[in-house]
Motif scaffolding. Sequence first.
Motif, PDB file in Angstrom:
ATOM      1  N   ASP A 652       0.871  -1.176   0.000  1.00 51.15           N
ATOM      2  CA  ASP A 652       0.000   0.000   0.000  1.00 51.15           C
ATOM      3  C   ASP A 652       0.910   1.228   0.000  1.00 51.15           C
ATOM      4  O   ASP A 652       1.586   1.514   1.000  1.00 51.15           O
ATOM      5  CB  ASP A 652      -0.878  -0.049   1.248  1.00 51.15           C
ATOM      6  CG  ASP A 652      -1.982   0.987   1.241  1.00 51.15           C
ATOM      7  OD1 ASP A 652      -1.899   1.931   0.441  1.00 51.15           O
ATOM      8  OD2 ASP A 652      -2.917   0.857   2.054  1.00 51.15           O
ATOM      9  N   THR A 654       0.575   4.530  -0.013  1.00 56.21           N
ATOM     10  CA  THR A 654       0.353   5.606   0.958  1.00 56.21           C
ATOM     11  C   THR A 654      -0.848   5.246   1.821  1.00 56.21           C
ATOM     12  O   THR A 654      -1.921   4.933   1.296  1.00 56.21           O
ATOM     13  CB  THR A 654       0.076   6.950   0.261  1.00 56.21           C
ATOM     14  OG1 THR A 654       1.155   7.247  -0.626  1.00 56.21           O
ATOM     15  CG2 THR A 654      -0.066   8.071   1.270  1.00 56.21           C
ATOM     16  N   GLY A 655      -0.678   5.293   3.128  1.00 55.57           N
ATOM     17  CA  GLY A 655      -1.778   4.980   4.028  1.00 55.57           C
ATOM     18  C   GLY A 655      -1.887   6.000   5.132  1.00 55.57           C
ATOM     19  O   GLY A 655      -0.950   6.766   5.388  1.00 55.57           O
ATOM     20  N   SER A 656      -3.026   6.000   5.810  1.00 58.75           N
ATOM     21  CA  SER A 656      -3.208   6.930   6.924  1.00 58.75           C
ATOM     22  C   SER A 656      -2.383   6.520   8.133  1.00 58.75           C
ATOM     23  O   SER A 656      -2.157   7.321   9.043  1.00 58.75           O
ATOM     24  CB  SER A 656      -4.689   7.024   7.298  1.00 58.75           C
ATOM     25  OG  SER A 656      -5.192   5.749   7.670  1.00 58.75           O
ATOM     26  N   GLU A 701      -8.414   1.377   2.474  1.00 58.97           N
ATOM     27  CA  GLU A 701      -8.386   2.746   1.976  1.00 58.97           C
ATOM     28  C   GLU A 701      -8.146   2.771   0.474  1.00 58.97           C
ATOM     29  O   GLU A 701      -7.399   1.934  -0.049  1.00 58.97           O
ATOM     30  CB  GLU A 701      -7.281   3.546   2.674  1.00 58.97           C
ATOM     31  CG  GLU A 701      -7.563   3.832   4.134  1.00 58.97           C
ATOM     32  CD  GLU A 701      -6.474   4.670   4.779  1.00 58.97           C
ATOM     33  OE1 GLU A 701      -6.716   5.197   5.879  1.00 58.97           O
ATOM     34  OE2 GLU A 701      -5.375   4.795   4.186  1.00 58.97           O
ATOM     35  N   PRO A 702      -8.758   3.708  -0.244  1.00 58.49           N
ATOM     36  CA  PRO A 702      -8.470   3.854  -1.667  1.00 58.49           C
ATOM     37  C   PRO A 702      -7.043   4.345  -1.877  1.00 58.49           C
ATOM     38  O   PRO A 702      -6.443   4.956  -0.991  1.00 58.49           O
ATOM     39  CB  PRO A 702      -9.496   4.892  -2.131  1.00 58.49           C
ATOM     40  CG  PRO A 702      -9.830   5.673  -0.892  1.00 58.49           C
ATOM     41  CD  PRO A 702      -9.729   4.700   0.245  1.00 58.49           C
ATOM     42  N   GLY A 703      -6.495   4.057  -3.062  1.00 48.77           N
ATOM     43  CA  GLY A 703      -5.150   4.500  -3.383  1.00 48.77           C
ATOM     44  C   GLY A 703      -4.412   3.469  -4.207  1.00 48.77           C
ATOM     45  O   GLY A 703      -4.942   2.410  -4.569  1.00 48.77           O
ATOM     46  N   ALA A 704      -3.154   3.762  -4.493  1.00 45.54           N
ATOM     47  CA  ALA A 704      -2.328   2.898  -5.341  1.00 45.54           C
ATOM     48  C   ALA A 704      -1.742   1.742  -4.531  1.00 45.54           C
ATOM     49  O   ALA A 704      -1.288   1.920  -3.396  1.00 45.54           O
ATOM     50  CB  ALA A 704      -1.211   3.708  -5.978  1.00 45.54           C
ATOM     51  N   ASP A 723      -5.226   0.228  -8.660  1.00 43.75           N
ATOM     52  CA  ASP A 723      -5.808   1.437  -8.086  1.00 43.75           C
ATOM     53  C   ASP A 723      -7.092   1.059  -7.365  1.00 43.75           C
ATOM     54  O   ASP A 723      -8.048   0.598  -7.990  1.00 43.75           O
ATOM     55  CB  ASP A 723      -6.095   2.455  -9.195  1.00 43.75           C
ATOM     56  CG  ASP A 723      -6.582   3.791  -8.630  1.00 43.75           C
ATOM     57  OD1 ASP A 723      -6.310   4.065  -7.451  1.00 43.75           O
ATOM     58  OD2 ASP A 723      -7.234   4.542  -9.382  1.00 43.75           O
ATOM     59  N   THR A 725     -10.339   2.270  -5.680  1.00 44.31           N
ATOM     60  CA  THR A 725     -11.125   3.487  -5.877  1.00 44.31           C
ATOM     61  C   THR A 725     -12.272   3.557  -4.877  1.00 44.31           C
ATOM     62  O   THR A 725     -12.508   2.640  -4.093  1.00 44.31           O
ATOM     63  CB  THR A 725     -11.679   3.531  -7.306  1.00 44.31           C
ATOM     64  OG1 THR A 725     -12.562   2.409  -7.501  1.00 44.31           O
ATOM     65  CG2 THR A 725     -10.563   3.473  -8.331  1.00 44.31           C
TER      66      THR A 725
END
Length: 750
Positions: A652, A654-656, A701-704, A723, A725
Amino acid sequence: MTLDEKLGQIVGWWVDFGGDVVAPMQGEMTTTGRYDEATAHGLGHLTRVYGTRPVDPVERASWLWGEQRRLRSETRLGIPAIVHEECLTGLAAWQAATFPTPLAWGASFDEELVEHMATLIGGSMRELGVHQGLAPVLDVIRDVRWGRVDECIAEDPYVVGTLGTAYVRGLQQAGVHATLKHFVGYSTSDAGRNHAPAHVGPRFVSDVLLPPFEMAVLDGGVRSVMNSYAEIDGVPVAATPEYLTELLRDRWGFDGVVVSDYFSVAFLEVMHRVAADRGEAAALALEAGIDVELPTGDAYTAPLAERVRAGLVDEALVDRAVLRVLRQKDELGLLDETFDAAPDQVDLDSPAHRETARRLAEESLVLLTNDGTLPLLPSGTAGTIAVVGPNADSAAAMMGCYSFANHVLAHHPDVPLGIDVPTLLEALRAELPDWSVTSETGCDVEGDDRSGIEAAVESARRADVALVVVGDRAGLFGRGTVGEGNDVESLELPGLQRDLVEAVVATGTPVVMVVLSGRPYAIDWAIGGPSAPSAVVQAFFPGEKGGPALASVLSGRVAPSGRLPVSLPRSAGAQPYSYLHPTLGGPSEVTSADSTPVLPFGHGLSYTTWERSDLGLENAAVEAGDAFVATVTVRNTGDRPGTDVVQLYGHDVTGSVTRPVAQLLGFARVALDPGEEARVSFTVPAARLAFTDRGHHRVVEPGAIDLWVGPSCDIRETTATLDLTGGVYGVTGADARSTRVSIDRVPTVR
């Protein structure tokens, strides 16, 4: 039911209690009294009637059937007892088959074979009147200094959950209830010490430690869970309703029975010191959600009865536990069982047992390095081989600490094994009948006696190839180098074994080092450099057929296909370690310490070569709550048949919260002939990428997402980008956790 009858149903009785110590702190427990008096009101469990000392299984079955009839006829309610046994590497009883240890299951990456093995184990148990098995162990490996690593499957939660759930399915298909161990946090103890505190945060517990248990409960339908001895952030799990009731039952929907690990209710008083006496310990455990006290009644008997009668414990809590036990007995058919005729003959080590043990052992062997010395028989040639080392001619070295041989028979040295366990030396002589095979011990597993090293060196100097067999001797509580209570401060090979290897390598004879162990050791010196052997094979206690399995792989009759289920450590100082570390957990320029392992998770060589290419996605973008399909081409580019363990990883980007640099999303064993290729498709629920966010919610979470397939977690041989979404997706218990795999073979092009 009277209170005494209720309490009788939620305790066990260890018929052989007071003899040889086979459990921690057994001698400090206070169980007294006569068995017939203790069972006057009925009994919940009979503890290890086959597995405490060597008993003839047919004779013991006759006793057990009679005892169950007595409980039927001489107690007012007439309820038989559940019989439980250890079964981690096979039924822990005399004359029963011993399979590879769980760390070897992990190395095989073979879900179907583990399930088949467990079905055989369950069949033996059911034949002997055993109803519940105390396995599998679903602790995720975090620190290989911990002695119980050989009981664990892997450092990856998904591998642990997948293979552990397969074991649950197999055992329960045979009519025996599996018991998940050790719920939860046991393997994350400080400094790798047994029974030590675990200082871990709730996110780590949720994202790393709990998923295997969740899979076994929701996907495997397991019927029993055992609490961990651990304390997490100062609170003993045995007294924690947040885990044993709120999570396990209310969130996951588990409706089986929670049993205590041996003496763990009493440990609330004598070890954790959160209870003033056994009665208070009983109250804490019962309220938390422990239904049955094992192995015997130290707290759920008179101490608990006194508190209930004094109004200090609500009898409804006792009723809750009793109803769960009675429901389990009904599921097992015990309430209708008449116990008319005990078996008059049994075969606990049948050809089917031995064949499965051999297959799993072969698949678990990991070829770490090889300069071409292996296989030994590339063209049918013969020569002289010197077989040296403390584990070369040792049957005990094939088996883990919870095997009957090392767990119980070690206390009975005059009793034979009861099963055939060929040593590697014996197996090599059978595998290589035209070779001249010499043997020297060289040194012991432990100790500082180097008087035998010179003879081993001379034997190697005269040979065409030398095989040095080193590693562990499994045991418990100081008896051995690995196993329960055998935690270590160093990850160097025990004793003088490194000296032996280096001395043999110095002869100039090609050397194959075989490590027979229950943990990976810091053997960087053997992987590269001037003292490195020509080839290194890692075997994690491969069981009764481990000797023939090793011999067949060394000769080349069988191709190695095992992969490391745990990273090969750099040093003890680099522990704890997991390949699931975030970027901050890897090497950097701001520290002189390097935790990078010598060899990564998933590593393993073959006698052929592989090409993995054309990783593609059915859809490059999917909703965060959906599944995606990734397909890769795998080709055998060498000149020998082989089996690749195809490994799909993700990251992942980028994550929170910080995310691991690599995460295994799926795996598949694919056997291919030379020149043959296959398209392997992974259908992966996006929930496999879920984690606990800052609000402590499990989300995707959405993201690449970076995806890759390679020979280990560290090598990106072919890549793709996914991706995810839509909005943040909240994961529920209904979401799929398992990756589905399909394999389409492509016609070979000659």
